[in-house]
Design an enzyme around this catalytic site. Structure first.
Site, PDB file in Angstrom:
ATOM      1  N   GLU A  25      -3.408  -0.941 -10.061  1.00  0.00           N
ATOM      2  CA  GLU A  25      -1.952  -0.936 -10.613  1.00  0.00           C
ATOM      3  C   GLU A  25      -1.907  -1.399 -12.055  1.00  0.00           C
ATOM      4  O   GLU A  25      -2.356  -2.248 -12.328  1.00  0.00           O
ATOM      5  CB  GLU A  25      -0.948  -1.437  -9.703  1.00  0.00           C
ATOM      6  CG  GLU A  25      -0.719  -0.320  -8.569  1.00  0.00           C
ATOM      7  CD  GLU A  25       0.714  -0.462  -7.799  1.00  0.00           C
ATOM      8  OE1 GLU A  25       1.592  -0.961  -8.660  1.00  0.00           O
ATOM      9  OE2 GLU A  25       0.813  -0.686  -6.932  1.00  0.00           O
ATOM     10  N   THR A  36       4.278   6.235  -5.859  1.00  0.00           N
ATOM     11  CA  THR A  36       3.843   7.025  -6.984  1.00  0.00           C
ATOM     12  C   THR A  36       2.531   7.602  -6.962  1.00  0.00           C
ATOM     13  O   THR A  36       2.152   8.627  -7.135  1.00  0.00           O
ATOM     14  CB  THR A  36       4.445   6.451  -8.251  1.00  0.00           C
ATOM     15  OG1 THR A  36       3.803   5.057  -8.699  1.00  0.00           O
ATOM     16  CG2 THR A  36       5.782   6.374  -8.286  1.00  0.00           C
ATOM     17  N   GLY A  37       1.593   6.576  -6.934  1.00  0.00           N
ATOM     18  CA  GLY A  37       0.251   6.951  -7.012  1.00  0.00           C
ATOM     19  C   GLY A  37      -0.104   7.929  -5.802  1.00  0.00           C
ATOM     20  O   GLY A  37      -1.195   8.971  -6.018  1.00  0.00           O
ATOM     21  N   HIS A  63      -0.667   8.240 -14.224  1.00  0.00           N
ATOM     22  CA  HIS A  63      -1.603   8.063 -13.158  1.00  0.00           C
ATOM     23  C   HIS A  63      -2.840   8.790 -13.542  1.00  0.00           C
ATOM     24  O   HIS A  63      -2.668   9.929 -13.764  1.00  0.00           O
ATOM     25  CB  HIS A  63      -0.884   8.557 -11.760  1.00  0.00           C
ATOM     26  CG  HIS A  63      -0.098   7.620 -11.175  1.00  0.00           C
ATOM     27  ND1 HIS A  63      -0.259   6.327 -10.407  1.00  0.00           N
ATOM     28  CD2 HIS A  63       1.393   7.751 -11.189  1.00  0.00           C
ATOM     29  CE1 HIS A  63       0.875   6.074  -9.905  1.00  0.00           C
ATOM     30  NE2 HIS A  63       1.880   6.679 -10.469  1.00  0.00           N
ATOM     31  N   ASN A 111       2.581  -3.323  -0.041  1.00  0.00           N
ATOM     32  CA  ASN A 111       2.991  -3.649  -1.505  1.00  0.00           C
ATOM     33  C   ASN A 111       4.326  -4.229  -1.389  1.00  0.00           C
ATOM     34  O   ASN A 111       5.136  -3.784  -0.922  1.00  0.00           O
ATOM     35  CB  ASN A 111       3.024  -2.107  -2.260  1.00  0.00           C
ATOM     36  CG  ASN A 111       3.163  -2.025  -3.381  1.00  0.00           C
ATOM     37  OD1 ASN A 111       3.549  -0.850  -4.072  1.00  0.00           O
ATOM     38  ND2 ASN A 111       2.914  -2.874  -4.354  1.00  0.00           N
ATOM     39  N   CYS A 113       0.394   2.333  -3.153  1.00  0.00           N
ATOM     40  CA  CYS A 113       1.347   2.566  -4.336  1.00  0.00           C
ATOM     41  C   CYS A 113       1.942   4.068  -4.036  1.00  0.00           C
ATOM     42  O   CYS A 113       1.093   5.070  -3.867  1.00  0.00           O
ATOM     43  CB  CYS A 113       0.328   2.944  -5.480  1.00  0.00           C
ATOM     44  SG  CYS A 113       1.138   3.360  -7.052  1.00  0.00           S
ATOM     45  N   CYS A 130       8.976   2.994  -9.082  1.00  0.00           N
ATOM     46  CA  CYS A 130       8.041   2.215  -8.010  1.00  0.00           C
ATOM     47  C   CYS A 130       8.240   3.126  -6.542  1.00  0.00           C
ATOM     48  O   CYS A 130       9.495   3.083  -6.330  1.00  0.00           O
ATOM     49  CB  CYS A 130       8.275   1.038  -7.827  1.00  0.00           C
ATOM     50  SG  CYS A 130       7.089   0.194  -6.690  1.00  0.00           S
ATOM     51  N   GLY A 131       7.257   3.651  -6.063  1.00  0.00           N
ATOM     52  CA  GLY A 131       7.566   4.319  -4.651  1.00  0.00           C
ATOM     53  C   GLY A 131       7.812   3.589  -3.715  1.00  0.00           C
ATOM     54  O   GLY A 131       8.995   3.728  -2.791  1.00  0.00           O
ATOM     55  N   ASN A 132       6.955   2.749  -3.361  1.00  0.00           N
ATOM     56  CA  ASN A 132       7.228   1.797  -2.237  1.00  0.00           C
ATOM     57  C   ASN A 132       8.313   0.707  -2.593  1.00  0.00           C
ATOM     58  O   ASN A 132       8.997   0.472  -1.444  1.00  0.00           O
ATOM     59  CB  ASN A 132       5.931   0.992  -2.008  1.00  0.00           C
ATOM     60  CG  ASN A 132       4.640   1.533  -1.571  1.00  0.00           C
ATOM     61  OD1 ASN A 132       4.831   2.303  -0.728  1.00  0.00           O
ATOM     62  ND2 ASN A 132       3.579   1.632  -2.248  1.00  0.00           N
ATOM     63  N   ASN A 149       6.835  -5.485 -13.246  1.00  0.00           N
ATOM     64  CA  ASN A 149       5.444  -5.688 -12.564  1.00  0.00           C
ATOM     65  C   ASN A 149       5.296  -7.225 -12.641  1.00  0.00           C
ATOM     66  O   ASN A 149       5.764  -7.866 -13.403  1.00  0.00           O
ATOM     67  CB  ASN A 149       4.495  -4.957 -13.318  1.00  0.00           C
ATOM     68  CG  ASN A 149       4.196  -3.556 -13.090  1.00  0.00           C
ATOM     69  OD1 ASN A 149       4.595  -3.185 -11.957  1.00  0.00           O
ATOM     70  ND2 ASN A 149       4.121  -2.687 -14.268  1.00  0.00           N
TER      71      ASN A 149
END
Ligand SMILES: N[C@@H](CCC[C@H](N)C(=O)O)C(=O)O
Length: 284
Positions: free
Chosen positions: A220, A231-232, A171, A13, A229, A76-78, A67
């Site tokens: 996404e 957060t996903g 999500h 990502n 992802c 955004c986690g990553n 985005n």
């Protein structure tokens, strides 16, 4: 205009990171970010991330992200793991945690996140509490004060059982028999733009491999099919626990590699651990 940037990736990502510490507003517009993310005519990335000055007490910096379609998500986690690595590479000193490891506290539109730099190079992120009420996702699948857990959603002529979780961003998770058989590009946009999601949604398709091993593919919001992802992955673990399919700690296997996710029983928070790597720096 000349812009210095560094490209990072977390499990494939990928993000363009910009040192925006001298200015509280992002130094490029959402539509310029969209051009930079273009994989044919730009640098190529799933998003652009800005390291901005702190505006909240007890935080080190602020993260904002656009985005690749120019929309602005809450979190955004990553990307936040990539931001941790970017700050280290910029020479920003960390705070020292109770256990002696380095930490940053980063403000996002989804709240303050604590990032811990582990000795093996991985980054552990306290991703905060999941939000489950339909009004918090947001979704119209249930009344505002109810949770959308295992509810039917009609997409592409089929009824899918979905569970909705917000990690600051929305999500929609659905469990399938064979995740590799999902026509992601065909149905992903139909989930993303379904009228039941007023702010659109990210969608995770999940195959249960075991109680601590889930296989995930993601479509996404604002970026399409990505290799991972964060957060996903957190939202997926929550959906798996709520529907009795998995334990509170699991490896989420993504096309770009594995993420370790824990939903702590003691504080109710999600903890994500995974890699983040610098790819190259440039000037455009
Ligand atoms: N890839 C990210 C999520 C980025 C934001 C998402 N596209 C949205 O619009 O909510 C992650 O690792 O969490």
């Amino acid at each position: 205009m000349t812009l210095e940037f560094t490209k990072y990736q977390g499990l494939g990502n990928d993000f363009i990171l910009i040192d925006n510490r001298q200015n509280p507003e992002p130094m490029i517009t959402p539509s310029q970010a969209e051009q930079l993310c273009d994989r044919n005519f730009g640098i190529g990335a799933d998003g652009v991330i800005f390291a901005l000055p702190p505006t909240e007490p007890d935080t080190d910096y602020t993260m904002r992200i656009y985005n690749s379609d120019a929309s602005e998500p809450e979190m955004c986690g990553n990307g936040i793991r990539c931001l941790a690595r970017f700050l280290v590479d910029l020479g920003v000193p960390t705070r020292s945690s109770a256990t002696g490891t380095g930490e940053y506290r980063i403000q996002t539109l989804a709240g303050v996140m604590t990032l811990t730099l582990k000795s093996d190079g991985q980054v552990r992120v306290d991703m905060g509490l999941p939000r489950l009420l339909s009004s918090e996702i947001p979704t119209t699948l249930c009344p505002p004060e109810e949770k959308a857990v295992n509810v039917p959603l009609s997409v592409a002529g089929k009824t899918w059982d979905v569970t909705c979780v917000s990690m600051g961003n929305p999500h929609c998770i659905t469990f399938v028999e064979d995740v590799d058989a999902v026509d992601l590009a065909g149905i992903g946009p139909q989930f993303e733009n379904h009228p039941a999601f007023p702010k659109r949604t990210n969608t995770e398709f999940i195959q249960v491999m075991g109680r601590s091993h889930l296989k995930m593919r993601v479509w996404e919001r604002g970026a399409g099919a990505t290799l991972a992802c964060g957060t996903g992955a957190c939202a997926t673990l929550v959906a798996g626990v709520l529907t009795g399919r998995c334990d509170r700690q699991a490896t989420i296997e993504l096309p770009g590699g594995p993420l370790h996710i824990e939903w702590s029983e003691s504080d109710g928070r999600l903890y994500m651990t995974g890699p983040a790597e610098r790819v190259f720096s440039g000037r455009i």
